[in-house]
Design an enzyme around this catalytic site. Structure first.
Site, PDB file in Angstrom:
ATOM      1  N   GLU A 191       5.630  -5.286 -14.338  1.00 51.89           N
ATOM      2  CA  GLU A 191       5.527  -4.334 -13.228  1.00 51.89           C
ATOM      3  C   GLU A 191       6.442  -3.127 -13.431  1.00 51.89           C
ATOM      4  OE1 GLU A 191       4.979  -5.459  -9.267  1.00 51.89           O
ATOM      5  OE2 GLU A 191       5.237  -7.597  -9.637  1.00 51.89           O
TER       6      GLU A 191
ATOM      7  N   HIS B  55       1.573  -5.690 -10.990  1.00 56.93           N
ATOM      8  CA  HIS B  55       1.707  -5.538  -9.540  1.00 56.93           C
ATOM      9  C   HIS B  55       0.470  -6.076  -8.830  1.00 56.93           C
ATOM     10  CE1 HIS B  55       3.905  -3.865  -6.197  1.00 56.93           C
ATOM     11  NE2 HIS B  55       2.828  -3.251  -5.739  1.00 56.93           N
TER      12      HIS B  55
ATOM     13  N   SER C  39       5.055  -5.644  -1.762  1.00 53.79           N
ATOM     14  CA  SER C  39       5.226  -4.242  -2.152  1.00 53.79           C
ATOM     15  C   SER C  39       5.930  -3.441  -1.050  1.00 53.79           C
ATOM     16  CB  SER C  39       3.862  -3.643  -2.534  1.00 53.79           C
ATOM     17  OG  SER C  39       4.019  -2.422  -3.213  1.00 53.79           O
ATOM     18  N   SER C  40       5.242  -2.484  -0.412  1.00 51.25           N
ATOM     19  CA  SER C  40       5.901  -1.760   0.689  1.00 51.25           C
ATOM     20  C   SER C  40       6.268  -2.736   1.802  1.00 51.25           C
ATOM     21  CB  SER C  40       5.009  -0.644   1.219  1.00 51.25           C
ATOM     22  OG  SER C  40       3.726  -1.107   1.556  1.00 51.25           O
TER      23      SER C  40
ATOM     24  N   GLY D 159       0.802  -1.223   0.000  1.00 47.68           N
ATOM     25  CA  GLY D 159       0.000   0.000   0.000  1.00 47.68           C
ATOM     26  C   GLY D 159       0.833   1.270   0.000  1.00 47.68           C
ATOM     27  N   GLY D 160       2.078   1.153  -0.492  1.00 42.58           N
ATOM     28  CA  GLY D 160       2.923   2.343  -0.624  1.00 42.58           C
ATOM     29  C   GLY D 160       3.221   3.048   0.687  1.00 42.58           C
TER      30      GLY D 160
END
Length: 325
Positions: free
Chosen positions: A267, A297, A165-166, A82-83
């Site tokens: 991605e 992604h 991701s994050s 979620g960045g």
């Protein structure tokens, strides 16, 4: 009379930063993913950080799979994506993903929330990821620990950290902080780290970042996340964004447990994942890189019951077996 505050950063309406520094966060994410029901898995929420009021969700198979050679459940620490700005353990995509990990890997899945930016900029998320492992250590070490963790069904000697991701970025920083052998967490033993499309950055663009946007992700979105999450005034080369930036720690001198990097071939973050794995391999680290051709992604977390996701589960199984001792 001054002008009214206006929006200066907007993450799809979920998080908005205003010119006067105030932040609006919506609970309505409108995520078009149905929650899956899996009768073979039970789950519950636990408070793991009283200071920051952070919860985690535990997922446990009702019984051990007959085909499993293991007598106890492994433990997966799942760090959502979620960045660093959005996402919780309860989002439908992450919840479904954890169900699949628990059933597919015969594992107790521990899925913590962590503090989000811009209210809490980095390194808050890294600290919270470490706190979740300390919570696990405390449960195992105490007679009064959570029964799902210390009831004799799980193997605290077989812990794997999986970050999406994050969360993959957090997993990297945990690997460096904890070091090979994870002696500081005993009796918990981390055997390996799985980085799924890790959210790394850098001022210099990669070829894949300059490529076409994805269905759910664009370079504009990535840049916005970085502006909101790195310490105020820092760039994408900050050590918490770029493991190989000018001010980053030289990880060649750090002993690391095995790492598996998984990315989709289409991605924006593909090149950073591949570069990370290549550099670690050149340093002599035990690292494996797996690329899923044509995938974007979130291909595993957003659709954990697809054919490709079944392949991911097989890769994870193999990695866990190979690094179990």
């Amino acid at each position: 009379m001054g002008s009214l505050p206006h929006v200066v950063e907007d993450c799809g309406g979920v998080v908005q930063l205003f010119s006067d520094g105030t932040i609006y966060r919506s609970n309505d994410i409108g995520f078009p993913v149905p929650i899956i029901t899996d009768q073979s898995i039970v789950f519950k929420d636990c408070l793991f950080d009283k200071t920051n009021y952070l919860h985690l969700r535990l997922y446990k198979p009702i019984s051990m799979s007959p085909s499993s050679p293991a007598k106890k459940f492994s433990i997966i620490l799942f760090l959502h994506g979620g960045g660093f700005c959005v996402g919780t353990r309860a989002w439908p995509n992450f919840h479904n993903c954890c169900l699949k990990l628990a059933s597919g890997l015969n594992a107790l899945v521990v899925a913590p929330d962590y503090r989000l930016a811009p209210e809490h900029r980095l390194p808050a998320a890294m600290e919270d990821g470490f706190s979740a492992l300390q919570w696990l250590q405390a449960q195992v070490s105490s007679d009064k620990g959570d029964a799902w963790v210390n009831g004799g069904e799980v193997d605290c000697d077989q812990v794997f950290v999986l970050g999406d991701s994050s969360g993959g970025n957090i997993a990297h920083h945990l690997a460096v902080r904890i070091g090979a052998g994870s002696t500081g967490l005993a009796p918990v033993r981390v055997r390996g780290y799985i980085l799924m499309a890790p959210f790394f950055g850098g001022v210099a663009r990669t070829k894949s970042e300059e490529g076409p946007s994805e269905q759910l992700l664009s370079l504009e979105i990535l840049d916005r996340f970085w502006r909101l999450c790195v310490p105020a005034g820092a760039s994408r080369d900050h050590p918490l964004a770029n493991p190989f930036g000018p001010g980053s720690l030289n990880i060649e001198r750090v002993a690391l447990d095995p790492i598996l990097v998984i990315v989709g071939g289409c991605e924006l973050l593909r090149d950073r994942g591949e570069d990370y794995a290549r550099r670690l391999k050149e340093m002599g680290k035990k690292v494996e890189y797996v690329e899923f051709e044509g995938k974007q992604h979130g291909f595993f977390t957003n659709d954990p019951f697809s054919e490709a996701s079944e392949e991911v589960i097989q890769d994870l199984k193999r990695f866990m077996i190979e690094n179990s001792c």
